[in-house]
Design a protein around this motif. Structure first.
Motif, PDB file in Angstrom:
ATOM      1  N   ARG A   1       0.090   9.223   5.190  1.00 28.84           N
ATOM      2  CA  ARG A   1       0.085   9.104   3.732  1.00 28.84           C
ATOM      3  C   ARG A   1      -1.325   9.325   3.192  1.00 28.84           C
ATOM      4  N   ASN A   2      -2.305   8.727   3.859  1.00 26.67           N
ATOM      5  CA  ASN A   2      -3.682   8.898   3.420  1.00 26.67           C
ATOM      6  C   ASN A   2      -4.117  10.355   3.518  1.00 26.67           C
ATOM      7  N   ASN A   3      -3.698  11.029   4.565  1.00 25.86           N
ATOM      8  CA  ASN A   3      -4.046  12.434   4.728  1.00 25.86           C
ATOM      9  C   ASN A   3      -3.489  13.276   3.584  1.00 25.86           C
ATOM     10  N   ARG A   4      -2.291  12.945   3.138  1.00 27.30           N
ATOM     11  CA  ARG A   4      -1.693  13.689   2.030  1.00 27.30           C
ATOM     12  C   ARG A   4      -2.471  13.467   0.735  1.00 27.30           C
ATOM     13  N   ILE A   5      -3.047  12.289   0.590  1.00 29.51           N
ATOM     14  CA  ILE A   5      -3.814  11.994  -0.618  1.00 29.51           C
ATOM     15  C   ILE A   5      -5.133  12.761  -0.629  1.00 29.51           C
ATOM     16  N   VAL A   6      -5.851  12.750   0.495  1.00 31.27           N
ATOM     17  CA  VAL A   6      -7.185  13.369   0.514  1.00 31.27           C
ATOM     18  C   VAL A   6      -7.127  14.880   0.682  1.00 31.27           C
ATOM     19  N   ASP A   7      -5.969  15.418   1.070  1.00 27.00           N
ATOM     20  CA  ASP A   7      -5.813  16.868   1.202  1.00 27.00           C
ATOM     21  C   ASP A   7      -5.376  17.421  -0.154  1.00 27.00           C
TER      22      ASP A   7
ATOM     23  N   LEU B   1       8.169  12.846   4.968  1.00 33.71           N
ATOM     24  CA  LEU B   1       8.709  11.671   5.656  1.00 33.71           C
ATOM     25  C   LEU B   1       7.800  10.447   5.545  1.00 33.71           C
ATOM     26  N   SER B   2       6.497  10.654   5.487  1.00 33.04           N
ATOM     27  CA  SER B   2       5.588   9.507   5.410  1.00 33.04           C
ATOM     28  C   SER B   2       5.769   8.731   4.111  1.00 33.04           C
TER      29      SER B   2
ATOM     30  N   VAL C   1       0.839  -1.203   0.000  1.00 38.25           N
ATOM     31  CA  VAL C   1       0.000   0.000   0.000  1.00 38.25           C
ATOM     32  C   VAL C   1       0.871   1.250   0.000  1.00 38.25           C
ATOM     33  N   GLY C   2       1.972   1.220   0.760  1.00 37.40           N
ATOM     34  CA  GLY C   2       2.877   2.364   0.790  1.00 37.40           C
ATOM     35  C   GLY C   2       3.472   2.655  -0.574  1.00 37.40           C
ATOM     36  N   ALA C   3       3.846   1.606  -1.302  1.00 33.49           N
ATOM     37  CA  ALA C   3       4.383   1.788  -2.654  1.00 33.49           C
ATOM     38  C   ALA C   3       3.343   2.385  -3.580  1.00 33.49           C
ATOM     39  N   MET C   4       2.099   1.950  -3.440  1.00 38.31           N
ATOM     40  CA  MET C   4       1.024   2.495  -4.266  1.00 38.31           C
ATOM     41  C   MET C   4       0.783   3.971  -3.954  1.00 38.31           C
ATOM     42  N   SER C   5       0.857   4.329  -2.680  1.00 41.56           N
ATOM     43  CA  SER C   5       0.697   5.738  -2.302  1.00 41.56           C
ATOM     44  C   SER C   5       1.839   6.581  -2.852  1.00 41.56           C
ATOM     45  N   LEU C   6       3.052   6.044  -2.792  1.00 47.19           N
ATOM     46  CA  LEU C   6       4.210   6.770  -3.323  1.00 47.19           C
ATOM     47  C   LEU C   6       4.017   7.069  -4.802  1.00 47.19           C
ATOM     48  N   GLU C   7       3.529   6.097  -5.539  1.00 46.82           N
ATOM     49  CA  GLU C   7       3.292   6.304  -6.966  1.00 46.82           C
ATOM     50  C   GLU C   7       2.161   7.295  -7.187  1.00 46.82           C
ATOM     51  N   ALA C   8       1.059   7.136  -6.428  1.00 44.74           N
ATOM     52  CA  ALA C   8      -0.086   8.033  -6.601  1.00 44.74           C
ATOM     53  C   ALA C   8       0.275   9.480  -6.283  1.00 44.74           C
ATOM     54  N   MET C   9       1.207   9.670  -5.337  1.00 46.30           N
ATOM     55  CA  MET C   9       1.630  11.013  -4.957  1.00 46.30           C
ATOM     56  C   MET C   9       2.796  11.518  -5.803  1.00 46.30           C
ATOM     57  N   LYS C  10       3.126  10.761  -6.852  1.00 47.24           N
ATOM     58  CA  LYS C  10       4.211  11.144  -7.768  1.00 47.24           C
ATOM     59  C   LYS C  10       5.508  11.382  -6.999  1.00 47.24           C
TER      60      LYS C  10
END
Length: 373
Positions: free
Chosen positions: A181-187, A104-105, A47-56
């Protein structure tokens, strides 16, 4: 037992005492919880890798040379997991070196995930030893010629208790990074995506409430992470003046593992939503590129409506919600069109003859500017 078709077990000497005076139940609960925690730790890498990609994100922080100068094996493994999963990602390649560092997240995934995994693996070794040990009191040696009874304290639950207290702390570490990480996505101010991953934030709360759920779960997890084994209440007329309290450490580990799974699932839900946004953006970019190649000699860029209608027709046969095209168009052309469409076309210039494409590229740039107005 009757409903399960089982007969009660006839206990022999000392077997009843072994069930209630020892680490049997604590070890059993610890083993079940630890199994789930280890599975969740693996999911956290994914999931962390997917978030990293989604957040470019930038992959620089996962460079093997960085891991080599701090050679914790679990940190190295976590970074390798992320690099392997993101290998070949066009998004990661595009943004490689685009900035010095991520939050950092994102860039600290190998370090925290590695530390948490080490803690869980250490607990696994201890639990496996405990499962195959004599952990009650007194201990009886019935062999003829070597008969003996020794009252000692193998029934102490400090080993399993301290390990599960530590495992619970590791679980909170994974959870708190997942929430950030989730907070960074939804913000939207941090991710660049629509707030709460919804096209009409305010009218629709989107994924705002799941992040609230994460906040509540994390609060509960922090309470459960308070070590049980630091407590001590003497019993038995002070004969048991020290008590390990390992049972409670193992009992709380089960709910802790379940909450960690929910935390990661919520992050995954947000990643899924923004991945759809990315997919829609690139489809729109491709449609613009493809349309430009086929209609470069038409002055269609003077009529926005015609372009939108044609895109609608193109989307009808695809696995995408045509009704959401308006939001996709607004998001795409107002936020990323000038950057991504030009980059997309420039990437494909290598496979086309430059003479014709130069004209078509100018047309695409003109369209991009129109929709960005």
């Amino acid at each position: 037992m009757k409903r399960a078709g089982l007969e009660p077990m006839a206990l022999s000497s000392k077997e009843g005492l072994a069930l209630v005076s020892g680490t049997t139940s604590a070890t059993a609960m610890a083993a079940l919880a630890l199994y789930d925690m280890l599975k969740a730790a693996k999911s956290a890498d994914i999931v962390g890798a997917m978030s990293l990609e989604a957040m470019k994100g930038v992959i620089n922080a996962f460079d093997p040379r960085v891991m080599a100068v701090r050679p914790h094996p679990d940190q190295l493994n976590a970074s390798e997991n992320v690099r392997r999963m993101l290998k070949g990602s066009g998004i990661m390649e595009k943004y490689r070196g685009s900035r010095v560092q991520d939050a950092l997240s994102l860039r600290c995934i190998p370090q925290l995930h590695g530390a948490a995994r080490k803690t869980l693996e250490d607990a696994k070794k201890t639990i496996e030893i405990e499962m195959n040990s004599c952990c009650d009191n007194p201990i009886i040696w019935p062999e003829t010629g070597n008969e003996d009874v020794i009252s000692a304290c193998n029934a102490d639950s400090a080993y399993v208790g301290m390990e599960m207290d530590s495992a619970c702390i590791a679980a909170v570490g994974l959870a708190k990074m997942s929430e950030r990480r989730n907070n960074r996505i939804v913000d939207g101010s941090l991710s660049g995506y629509p707030y709460f991953c919804i096209k009409n934030p305010g009218l629709n709360s989107g994924l705002m409430i799941p992040q609230y759920v994460q906040a509540g779960l994390l609060n509960e997890m922090r309470m459960l992470a308070t070590p049980s084994t630091i407590d001590n209440t003497p019993t038995c007329g002070n004969q048991e003046d020290y008590v390990a309290m390992g049972y409670n450490a193992c009992k709380k580990a089960g709910p802790m593992a379940e909450k960690l799974e929910y935390m990661l699932a919520i992050e995954l839900l947000s990643v899924y939503e923004v991945t759809n946004v990315l997919r829609q953006r690139w489809i729109a970019c491709y449609l613009l590129y493809d349309w430009t190649l086929k209609h470069a000699d038409h002055a269609f860029y003077n009529n926005k409506c015609m372009w939108v209608e044609q895109v609608y027709k193109r989307l009808e046969g695809m696995d995408i919600d045509a009704a959401s095209l308006g939001a996709v168009m607004t998001d795409t052309f107002n936020q990323i069109l000038l950057e991504d469409v030009e980059d997309f076309i420039q990437t494909h210039m290598r496979v086309w003859k430059c003479g014709r494409l130069k004209v078509e590229f100018q047309v695409a740039k003109t369209i991009a500017k129109i929709f960005a107005e």
